[in-house]
Design an enzyme around this catalytic site. Sequence first.
Site, short mmCIF file in Angstrom:
data_model
loop_
_atom_site.label_atom_id
_atom_site.label_comp_id
_atom_site.label_asym_id
_atom_site.label_seq_id
_atom_site.Cartn_x
_atom_site.Cartn_y
_atom_site.Cartn_z
N SER A 179 -43.13 10.56 -7.65
CA SER A 179 -43.42 11.48 -8.76
C SER A 179 -44.11 10.80 -9.95
O SER A 179 -43.87 11.17 -11.10
CB SER A 179 -42.15 12.21 -9.19
OG SER A 179 -41.67 13.03 -8.13
N GLY A 212 -42.10 13.46 -4.34
CA GLY A 212 -42.45 14.88 -4.31
C GLY A 212 -41.42 15.78 -4.97
O GLY A 212 -41.44 17.00 -4.78
N LYS A 215 -51.78 11.82 1.79
CA LYS A 215 -50.96 12.41 2.88
C LYS A 215 -51.84 13.23 3.83
O LYS A 215 -52.84 12.74 4.30
CB LYS A 215 -49.82 13.26 2.29
CG LYS A 215 -48.98 12.48 1.30
CD LYS A 215 -47.67 13.16 1.01
CE LYS A 215 -47.01 12.48 -0.17
NZ LYS A 215 -45.58 12.61 -0.21
C1 PEP Z 1 -45.90 9.28 -1.95
O1 PEP Z 1 -46.65 10.02 -1.34
O2 PEP Z 1 -45.64 8.16 -1.53
C2 PEP Z 1 -45.34 9.77 -3.21
C3 PEP Z 1 -44.67 8.94 -3.96
O3 PEP Z 1 -45.56 11.09 -3.49
P1 PEP Z 1 -45.37 11.80 -4.93
O4 PEP Z 1 -46.13 10.99 -5.93
O5 PEP Z 1 -45.96 13.16 -4.74
O6 PEP Z 1 -43.91 11.82 -5.25
#
Ligand code: PEP
Length: 261
Positions: free
Chosen positions: A220, A189, A14
């Site tokens: 997650s 997230g 990100k």
């Molecule tokens: C993502 O950034 O696509 C994502 C799934 O983030 P996270 O693993 O933090 O939920």
Amino acid sequence: MGKQRGLVIAGNWKENMTVEQAGQWLDEFNRLLSDSPLAEVNLRIVLCPSTTALYVVNEHIKRLSPLKDMAEKGLFAIGSQKISPSGQHNRTGEIGPDLLLNVGVQYVIIGHSEQREFMGETDQLIAERMQIACSHGLIPILCVGETADEYDAGETEKVLTRQLEVLRKCTDDQRKTIIIAYEPVWAIGTGRTPTPEDANKTIRFIKDKSSIPVVIYGGSVNDENAADFFSQPDIDGGLPGGASLNPNTFYRIVESASHLL
Ligand code: PEP
């Protein structure tokens, strides 16, 4: 053993990681790989840094072993989090495919829910980005997934069917390389996830609808739940966000995938 076709683990950084932090991350990840047999298994690791780190990540990899050798074998690659929908070099703020190829990018995340939700990304733009990526030999990681409200209303399959329409112009050859990431928006997230069985069922639906053979799960994913997802018959890997920021955690996710191969 089960996953003959191999697995894909893509880390989504990100908006994180300065140039210095990216270098440190790579040094540590490379050190972990040096002590393991991971460099030999049929597992594609894709790292998706922010745009500002793409160049330095590509250069840094060339100085590291085994990462450099893995990159040469296609087992480790760089992904971009964006790509211009235009092939004409005329969209301020976007990045064209030739610029991405110039810094060693091979994959590109398209249609992430954060772009759809916060940046007004439309299916039309997503379809255009898919075409630009595919026609320049970049491998799209197309993100699809329902929101919490859509999930509660039992609309997951309806939403996915609409989102998968962006593939309608993709040729059979392109479909062989495209990766889809099923990412329920309510799991990103949040620490909440579907059960691995439910994620597998939805991914089976996506495969049947799209004729895309490689579909991974995101939302997650961490080093404790990764193996439960990856061991499902239709789940071909994962797209961790937060858990990819720590090279040790990301390594353990990759390692849990390698045990299934
Ligand atoms: C993502 O950034 O696509 C994502 C799934 O983030 P996270 O693993 O933090 O939920």
